[in-house]
Write an enzyme that holds these catalytic residues in place. Sequence first.
Site, mmCIF file in Angstrom:
data_model
loop_
_atom_site.group_PDB
_atom_site.id
_atom_site.type_symbol
_atom_site.label_atom_id
_atom_site.label_comp_id
_atom_site.label_asym_id
_atom_site.label_seq_id
_atom_site.Cartn_x
_atom_site.Cartn_y
_atom_site.Cartn_z
ATOM 1 C CE LYS A 1 13.034 -27.336 35.490
ATOM 2 N NZ LYS A 1 14.165 -27.333 34.558
ATOM 3 C CB THR A 2 8.670 -32.365 32.567
ATOM 4 O OG1 THR A 2 8.596 -30.935 32.571
ATOM 5 C CG2 THR A 2 7.314 -32.930 32.208
ATOM 6 C CG ASP B 1 7.013 -26.494 33.503
ATOM 7 O OD1 ASP B 1 7.972 -26.249 34.260
ATOM 8 O OD2 ASP B 1 7.140 -26.675 32.281
ATOM 9 C CB THR C 1 14.092 -22.124 34.700
ATOM 10 O OG1 THR C 1 13.157 -21.082 34.364
ATOM 11 C CG2 THR C 1 13.704 -23.387 33.949
ATOM 12 N NE ARG D 1 13.578 -30.397 26.492
ATOM 13 C CZ ARG D 1 13.023 -29.772 27.521
ATOM 14 N NH1 ARG D 1 13.402 -28.556 27.831
ATOM 15 N NH2 ARG D 1 12.091 -30.366 28.234
#
Length: 367
Positions: A89-90, A134, A183, A242
């Site tokens: 997302k980032t 975020d 999230t 990740r």
Amino acid sequence: MAKSKVPGRGSSATSRVLDEPVAAAERVVEGARRSEDDKFDRLFRPTSLDDYVGQDKHKDNLRVFVEAARRRTEPLDHILLCGPPGLGKTTLAYILAHEMGVTMHTTSGPAIEHKGALAGLLTNLQDRDVLFIDEIHRLTASVEESLYPAIESYTIDVMMGEGPHASTIHLALRPFSLVGATTRTGLLTAPLLSRFGYVMRLDFYPVEDLLKIVRRSAKLLGVEIHDDGALEIAKRSRGTPRVANRLLRRVSDFALVLGNGRIDRQIAVESCERLEIDPAGLDEMDRRLLKVIIDSYQGGPVGVDTLAAALAEPRDTIEDVYEPYLLQQGFIGRTPRGRIATRKGYEHLGRALPSHGPASGGQPALF
């Protein structure tokens, strides 16, 4: 506060990004960000949609939105990125700012403690800049309400002074794009959710896309990797980039010390076994949860509070950290009466299937 720049614009507002919540016991297969991931995230992070692997349907849409905004010389529409941690997302927020040729200003919901902090962020934005928030679901109610006019009409009211001498100043803001990440979509209020022009839910990655990511990351790390070794890492990465990058780093350590530095299938399998990550991407804690349901409660149903007590973990950790992947992969199921083990869960642990459903209810489990 973290300063972030992309080519094409000047100074950026400063705002710190808080790490996403991390499990009590840090795990290699956990998608949440750790401090050790930061420098590698910057190394691995692509800068364009063409370099971004996966999420093809969303990428095609984003290309259209970006090109349309550039042709109209307008800011990109407000976008919400949602999905489990570690899916990019980032990274997508950075890419959107780069594609638009503007600066991205980063912060998080908990970091914006009051209206004044929000006003400071917004008044520093330049024309068409991207403001990335975020954990946007963690904004306070007062800050969220102040954000509404900012994203609707690019204005904000600032209170000056206190008591009877207080006055309100109506400030005009430069047009900007809000990119939110969460999230926990269910925790967003309906008014905030309705103000996003495009809601993008990121999906877990198929093995084929993770394989591309592992190859690319290995090249950036300067690590020689065979296709079979990259495939083994990709299969055990739980659909999360990740995790794939973190597992690649751990395997490369084993390859350097125990082998000749090259990652092949043998060293990948041996490394994962030492890390207690099985071929399905489950670690020791995942298997413990399955064993409690199957061995201690005859396959369920068992309540989440009971599971939390049996595993000595908080309820939130069970629901937010351990369960999502097991549910998504079909190892366990949720029922109104609690969690149950599925056929896949039994087979993964090598347990014999019961001849009937849960002992407490007699209903068939998800077999």
